[in-house]
Enzyme design. Structure first.
Site, PDB file in Angstrom:
ATOM      1  N   CYS A 469       0.839  -1.200  -0.005  1.00 14.58           N
ATOM      2  CA  CYS A 469      -0.070  -0.191  -0.088  1.00 14.58           C
ATOM      3  C   CYS A 469       0.967   1.244  -0.065  1.00 14.58           C
ATOM      4  CB  CYS A 469      -0.933   0.078   1.272  1.00 14.58           C
ATOM      5  SG  CYS A 469      -0.026   0.356   2.769  1.00 14.58           S
ATOM      6  N   CYS A 470       0.198   2.537  -0.433  1.00 16.27           N
ATOM      7  CA  CYS A 470       0.791   3.749  -0.176  1.00 16.27           C
ATOM      8  C   CYS A 470      -0.052   4.598   0.730  1.00 16.27           C
ATOM      9  CB  CYS A 470       0.940   4.360  -1.867  1.00 16.27           C
ATOM     10  SG  CYS A 470      -0.499   4.517  -2.656  1.00 16.27           S
ATOM     11  N   ILE A 471       0.069   5.757   0.477  1.00 17.76           N
ATOM     12  CA  ILE A 471      -0.636   6.592   1.511  1.00 17.76           C
ATOM     13  C   ILE A 471      -2.046   6.489   1.443  1.00 17.76           C
ATOM     14  CG2 ILE A 471      -0.824   8.540  -0.081  1.00 17.76           C
ATOM     15  CD1 ILE A 471      -0.099   8.618   3.943  1.00 17.76           C
TER      16      ILE A 471
END
Length: 696
Positions: A469-471
């Site tokens: 995942c990212c932000i």
């Protein structure tokens, strides 16, 4: 607390499996090398001229002997690295390197202390450890390093240091802190370990003095812990430390039952292998080679006649696996799954097997399995005079009959539904099946249901290759993009789904890190194997609120509509409604009275919950997650209560630009579905604290 301790012990036990897995090949080298260089055996079979001292074959065998011995001589550092790898959450190779460095530093420190202040007044207190004159800590020293370094690694492998020291951030910091900590540990161990060693020696003496009853208890506990995965935690101290005894072998003090056996195996002139050492190993042979195959025959005979062909194929494979390699999971977990009482009887018989081998003076050791391979290498090929191995088949035949009749009686008397006794699926069971049943009995929905829906939306467990995942986005790689159900993923509460080849991005907003962790845990659990057979629960309805909330600009700059950002995610409002600010100042302030819900580890974004219920994301720059937090300073932490205008943090705008990223800062209402209207009150130049967005 009990569940947490149990979980940690399970992980510790699993972490021992990597170094344990090395032992069979080392034992194979040592067994072959030791057997065929044994002059008594060579003379008995007339092989002195072919394989005796001075021959080419003998030289090769001596090399094998040395190759096996070096592994057993250096098990402490192998356990240090193996335990660190097993317990590290990510970046395991860094944990392994750090463990090796910490191991060297600790023993070098102890060696320097011994040189300066003298060795402890304790028999056998010192030894050569990887060439360093240090304390005789054995595998305990390696485990101490491995588990400690793993704890340091898990705490610091994502650490962000000030910019001037940023080169040493993250994984580079782990070996540094490990070396520093274990320098201190080495100094402490110089004073502490002699006391611990005295206690271990006393406990080992008590165990050895317990005689046959103690041997039975050892065997019973070792089998009883297998369903919990804790048996490695139990037997390793007996095999590898003074708890399992000490002995002088070839002029060297050796600690641990298995170490004593293999040291004697590599030493010429041993008349009979130490039974005080092999009492912790020899009991496996009658059990694995004879007892469990007898139980398999009982299961076969108790099956319905029409099912015996299928049952027989499964049981024959499981029985042969047990006999040859000592791997018993299919049989043992079948007992446990369908009739736990049978497993209790099995544990009682296991303890008795260890005790009987002790009584009969059987001196056969093993690497870890206790099957025919180990019996051949470490019993038959060493000769009956050194091992008394002939008692194993004698006792084994009795065990085969005992298991057959006792288990047949129990199955029929209590009508246990062993494989083939009813019309259900015919299969043998494993640890996963037992855990899955526990999971199903205790499952309470919640986060697992969301994870289940995401898994199915991604095409099922087998279709998922990678999860990250990212932000704001769950980033997954799948094997077959055609199996992805975008609507199902949107029904989980996602603001958008982006599919590019086998890459799938599901936009959840700042809560995505929790969703990712839950999904990874769910995929690793037995429940995920059963998920596709049950219907998915409907997605939860989003709560509505009618209260108006004013969101101020968190920093000075120029307000622009989200559509003008042009990043493909925020500009498409996949994360939520809001606005963006092109900053003219580098300080960020609270846009309203709020509570800090999330400070992201990379510092480039914060999540806030405004007092009116609006969930807000302030994302400093576009794609600045890639910068690892270097240009950002955050003055708050999770859970802080803020008043409008309180400082949140700051950033180095020039550093962001120099790195090739934009400073434009989206301010997003991540729970936009809870509101009906979003009115942009102002665009253009603003000061921090000026009203920009009205949310109703």
């Amino acid at each position: 607390m009990k569940d947490k301790i149990f979980g940690v012990l399970q992980r510790v036990g699993r972490s021992f499996m990597l170094p344990i897995a090395i032992l069979p090949v080392a034992g194979l080298f040592l067994g072959i090398g030791g057997s065929f260089t044994n002059e008594t055996m060579l003379e008995a079979y007339g092989l002195m001229g072919i394989m005796g001292p001075g021959t080419f074959i003998n030289a090769i065998l001596q090399v094998l002997n040395a190759a096996g011995s070096i592994v057993f001589s250096n098990l402490p550092i192998i356990f240090a690295m193996g335990a660190a790898i097993g317990m590290a959450k990510q970046e395991k190779e860094v944990a392994a390197l750090s463990a090796a460095i910490a191991f060297f530093v600790m023993h070098a420190t102890i060696g320097a202390m011994i040189t300066d202040f003298g060795a402890p007044d304790l028999s056998g207190a010192t030894a050569s450890v990887v060439g360093i004159n240090s304390l005789q800590m054995g595998v305990f020293g390696g485990i101490l390093v491995g588990l400690g370094v793993a704890a340091l690694h898990n705490k610091y492998y994502k650490i962000q240091l000030p910019q001037v020291l940023s080169f040493f951030s993250g994984t580079r910091f782990v070996p540094i802190i490990s070396a520093a900590v274990y320098l201190v540990v080495g100094i402490a161990m110089y004073y502490i370990w002699p006391v611990i060693q005295t206690g271990i020696n006393a406990l080992g003496g008590f165990v050895l003095a317990s005689g046959y009853a103690g041997t039975w208890l050892y065997g019973f506990i070792e089998r009883a812990l297998i369903p919990f995965g804790l048996h490695h935690v139990f037997y390793i101290p007996f095999w590898q430390t003074a708890l399992g005894g000490t002995a002088m072998v070839g002029g060297q003090l050796v600690e641990g039952a298995q170490n004593i056996f293999f040291a004697e195996l590599a030493t010429p002139g041993i008349q009979h292998f130490s039974v005080e050492a092999t009492r912790f190993m020899a009991g496996k042979f009658p059990l694995m080679i004879f007892g469990l195959p007898g139980a398999a025959l009982a299961l076969y005979r108790c099956a319905k006649p029409e099912n015996r062909k299928v049952v027989g194929g499964l049981l024959l494979s499981a029985a042969l696996t047990s006999m040859l390699t000592g791997i018993t999971e299919p049989l043992e977990f079948t007992f446990l799954f369908v009739a736990p009482a049978m497993y209790v009887v099995h544990c009682v018989f296991a303890g008795a097997s260890y005790m009987i081998m002790h009584i009969l003076n059987v001196g056969v050791g093993l690497t870890f399995s206790g099957g025919l391979i180990d019996l051949t290498l470490f019993g038959i090929m060493q000769g009956n005079e050194k091992t008394s191995w002939l008692w194993i088949p004698v006792v084994g035949v009795v065990y085969f009959v005992l298991y057959y009749f006792v288990f047949s009686f129990m199955i029929k008397k209590f009508n246990y539904m062993t494989p083939g006794r009813d019309d259900s699926e015919i299969k043998l069971y494993t640890r996963k099946d037992v855990n899955a049943r526990k999971e199903a009995e205790g499952q309470n929905g919640g986060d697992d249901e969301l994870s289940r829906q995401i898994m199915l939306g991604l095409g099922g467990k087998a279709n998922i290759s990678d999860v990250d995942c990212c932000i704001t986005r769950l980033r997954c790689t799948v094997h077959d993009a055609a199996k992805v159900d975008q609507q199902m993923l949107k029904d989980t509460g996602a603001s958008g789904v982006i599919c590019k080849g086998t890459g799938v991005q599901v936009v959840y907003g700042p809560r995505v890190s929790v969703i990712k962790s839950d999904l990874e845990a769910y995929l690793a659990s037995p429940a995920s194997n059963l998920a596709e057979s049950a219907p998915a629960a409907p997605a939860a309805e989003t709560a509505q609120t009618g209260a108006a909330t004013i969101v101020a600009s968190p920093l000075a700059g120029n307000v622009i509509p989200l559509e003008q950002i042009g990043d493909g995610v925020f500009s498409e409002k996949m994360v939520g409604e809001g606005f963006a600010v092109e900053p003219t100042d580098n300080k960020v302030y609270a846009p309203a009275d709020c509570t800090v819900s999330t400070v992201f580890g990379t510092k480039h974004a914060v999540g806030l919950v405004l007092d009116g219920g609006v969930e807000l994301l302030i994302h400093m720059g576009i794609d600045t997650v890639q910068l690892g937090g270097a240009p950002f300073e955050i003055a708050i932490k999770d859970g802080d209560k803020l008043k409008k205008g309180d400082l949140i943090g700051s950033f180095d705008a020039q550093a962001i630009i120099d790195a090739g990223y934009r400073t434009v800062t989206p301010v997003i209402v991540t729970n936009s579905d809870s509101y009906q209207s979003f009115d942009l009150l102002k665009t253009g130049a603003v000061e921090a604290g000026e009203a920009v967005l009205e949310v109703k």
